[in-house]
Design a protein around this motif. Structure first.
Motif, mmCIF file in Angstrom:
data_model
loop_
_atom_site.group_PDB
_atom_site.id
_atom_site.type_symbol
_atom_site.label_atom_id
_atom_site.label_comp_id
_atom_site.label_asym_id
_atom_site.label_seq_id
_atom_site.Cartn_x
_atom_site.Cartn_y
_atom_site.Cartn_z
ATOM 1 N N ASN A 84 34.711 33.434 63.306
ATOM 2 C CA ASN A 84 34.059 34.619 62.745
ATOM 3 C C ASN A 84 34.621 34.987 61.377
ATOM 4 O O ASN A 84 33.897 35.489 60.522
ATOM 5 N N VAL A 85 35.900 34.744 61.163
ATOM 6 C CA VAL A 85 36.486 34.974 59.836
ATOM 7 C C VAL A 85 35.854 34.032 58.818
ATOM 8 O O VAL A 85 35.475 34.437 57.716
ATOM 9 N N VAL A 86 35.716 32.765 59.194
ATOM 10 C CA VAL A 86 35.085 31.778 58.308
ATOM 11 C C VAL A 86 33.645 32.188 58.006
ATOM 12 O O VAL A 86 33.199 32.168 56.850
ATOM 13 N N ASP A 87 32.912 32.573 59.045
ATOM 14 C CA ASP A 87 31.518 32.982 58.882
ATOM 15 C C ASP A 87 31.400 34.210 57.988
ATOM 16 O O ASP A 87 30.538 34.277 57.112
ATOM 17 N N ASN B 225 20.733 32.886 58.323
ATOM 18 C CA ASN B 225 21.564 32.086 59.218
ATOM 19 C C ASN B 225 22.559 31.324 58.341
ATOM 20 O O ASN B 225 22.468 31.374 57.103
ATOM 21 N N PRO B 226 23.540 30.652 58.922
ATOM 22 C CA PRO B 226 24.556 29.988 58.092
ATOM 23 C C PRO B 226 23.978 29.022 57.061
ATOM 24 O O PRO B 226 24.464 28.962 55.917
ATOM 25 N N GLN B 227 22.942 28.274 57.422
ATOM 26 C CA GLN B 227 22.360 27.319 56.480
ATOM 27 C C GLN B 227 21.718 28.028 55.292
ATOM 28 O O GLN B 227 21.905 27.627 54.137
ATOM 29 N N LEU B 228 20.973 29.098 55.560
ATOM 30 C CA LEU B 228 20.331 29.834 54.484
ATOM 31 C C LEU B 228 21.367 30.492 53.580
ATOM 32 O O LEU B 228 21.233 30.464 52.346
ATOM 33 N N ILE B 229 22.408 31.058 54.163
ATOM 34 C CA ILE B 229 23.473 31.681 53.376
ATOM 35 C C ILE B 229 24.131 30.649 52.463
ATOM 36 O O ILE B 229 24.365 30.893 51.281
ATOM 37 N N SER B 230 24.393 29.458 53.025
ATOM 38 C CA SER B 230 25.009 28.388 52.240
ATOM 39 C C SER B 230 24.095 27.922 51.111
ATOM 40 O O SER B 230 24.538 27.749 49.962
ATOM 41 N N GLY C 14 17.347 40.320 58.095
ATOM 42 C CA GLY C 14 18.731 40.276 58.542
ATOM 43 C C GLY C 14 19.030 38.995 59.292
ATOM 44 O O GLY C 14 18.370 37.976 59.095
ATOM 45 N N ALA C 15 20.025 39.032 60.177
ATOM 46 C CA ALA C 15 20.437 37.824 60.910
ATOM 47 C C ALA C 15 19.375 37.424 61.927
ATOM 48 O O ALA C 15 18.762 38.271 62.564
ATOM 49 N N ASP C 16 19.159 36.115 62.087
ATOM 50 C CA ASP C 16 18.155 35.672 63.053
ATOM 51 C C ASP C 16 18.748 35.594 64.465
ATOM 52 O O ASP C 16 19.964 35.693 64.669
ATOM 53 N N LEU C 17 17.872 35.434 65.453
ATOM 54 C CA LEU C 17 18.277 35.531 66.851
ATOM 55 C C LEU C 17 19.257 34.428 67.253
ATOM 56 O O LEU C 17 20.237 34.682 67.952
ATOM 57 N N GLU C 18 18.988 33.195 66.824
ATOM 58 C CA GLU C 18 19.885 32.092 67.173
ATOM 59 C C GLU C 18 21.277 32.315 66.587
ATOM 60 O O GLU C 18 22.296 32.014 67.219
ATOM 61 N N TYR C 19 21.303 32.841 65.379
ATOM 62 C CA TYR C 19 22.569 33.144 64.704
ATOM 63 C C TYR C 19 23.339 34.199 65.498
ATOM 64 O O TYR C 19 24.544 34.065 65.749
ATOM 65 N N LEU C 20 22.654 35.254 65.935
ATOM 66 C CA LEU C 20 23.300 36.310 66.707
ATOM 67 C C LEU C 20 23.837 35.769 68.035
ATOM 68 O O LEU C 20 24.928 36.147 68.477
ATOM 69 N N GLN C 21 23.065 34.883 68.667
ATOM 70 C CA GLN C 21 23.537 34.276 69.911
ATOM 71 C C GLN C 21 24.815 33.473 69.685
ATOM 72 O O GLN C 21 25.754 33.527 70.474
ATOM 73 N N GLN C 22 24.822 32.739 68.591
ATOM 74 C CA GLN C 22 25.983 31.906 68.255
ATOM 75 C C GLN C 22 27.223 32.766 68.044
ATOM 76 O O GLN C 22 28.333 32.398 68.466
ATOM 77 N N LEU C 23 27.044 33.921 67.408
ATOM 78 C CA LEU C 23 28.180 34.785 67.102
ATOM 79 C C LEU C 23 28.893 35.256 68.366
ATOM 80 O O LEU C 23 30.105 35.491 68.355
#
Length: 258
Positions: free
Chosen positions: A80-83, A28-33, A63-72
């Motif tokens: 999405n470019v930033v992500d 998710n964004p936090q883990l990637i960061s 891979g990507a988690d469910l909350e992350y996919l929902q957010q996308l």
């Protein structure tokens, strides 16, 4: 709350551990960061010569988690470019890190998790590990990792594993030249440690850094241009009907009829 990424240094070896086992170490964004920041920390740590990437729990990363996919689904193109650029930054940080990065894969490495493994310099995996870039099955595209994958496996294999989205065994990954070693789960920790220690003791840190740079820059001179294109593709695909359909079906655990 427990840290999503753990950092430990012993005998000039930095161990970076993904610590989200309850979510199968999903990205998710936090883990990637946090992963990006921790690799930068290892890069700047004068007491570190070799870096090992591993994960707690029975899965390397799903891979990507469910909350992350929902957010996308709700992101704007600009978001999405930033992500996508954040994922690109993580991958390029590892790829260009001036220290050798060894991946210790125990359990499955799927989609973004497989991409994370792919970026590393040397990859050990257990026989039980499965790999796969499954993005096409949910209407997505493995855009960023494809820029790196083609340097590890030939075009025929790259097309097969990216277009089918099928998972494959560690033995297959070894056959494809995606990974370097298949090691029993009871031995992988000691085997990776021994390998890392041998690099520490027998090789010049400066020579390792320059050799890695030489290989990366001569085999993939157009990488940055490819990655810029991939980021745009990544963001654009997230606006497609197929992506929204695929994610909705995946989240609702419904069979997708393409």
């Amino acid at each position: 709350m427990d840290n999503l990424v753990l950092y430990n240094v012993e005998n000039r070896i930095a161990t970076i551990t993904i610590n989200r086992p309850e979510k199968r170490n999903a990205l998710n964004p936090q883990l990637i960061s946090e992963l990006t920041e921790t690799f930068i920390r290892a890069s700047e740590d004068n007491g570190v010569k070799i870096v090992v990437l591993k994960a707690n729990g029975g899965t390397f990363s799903a891979g990507a988690d469910l909350e992350y996919l929902q957010q996308l689904q709700n992101n704007t193109f600009e978001e999405n470019v930033v992500d996508s650029n954040n994922l690109k930054k993580l991958f390029t940080t590892i790829y260009y890190l001036p220290k050798v990065v060894i991946a210790q894969i125990e359990g499955h490495a799927i989609a973004g998790g497989c991409g994370l493994a792919t970026i590393c310099d040397i990859i050990f995996a257990t026989p039980e590990s499965n790999f796969g870039y499954t993005e096409v099955k949910i209407g997505f595209v493995p855009a960023i990792v494809s820029c790196f994958l083609k340097q590890k496996v030939n075009e025929t294999i790259a097309k097969e594993i990216l277009l089918t989205g099928q998972t494959f065994s560690a033995d297959k990954a070894l056959q494809y030249n995606l990974i370097n070693y298949v090691t029993n789960s009871s031995e992988i920790h000691q085997t990776v440690k021994k390998f890392a220690l041998s690099l520490c003791k027998e090789s010049s840190g400066n020579s390792l850094m320059i050799t890695k740079q030489l290989i990366n820059q001569t085999t993939n001179p157009l990488l940055e241009k490819s990655l810029e294109f991939a980021v745009q593709i990544n963001a654009r695909v997230r606006e497609s009907k197929d992506f929204k359909k695929g994610i909705a079906s995946f989240l609702n655990k419904e069979k997708i009829n393409w």
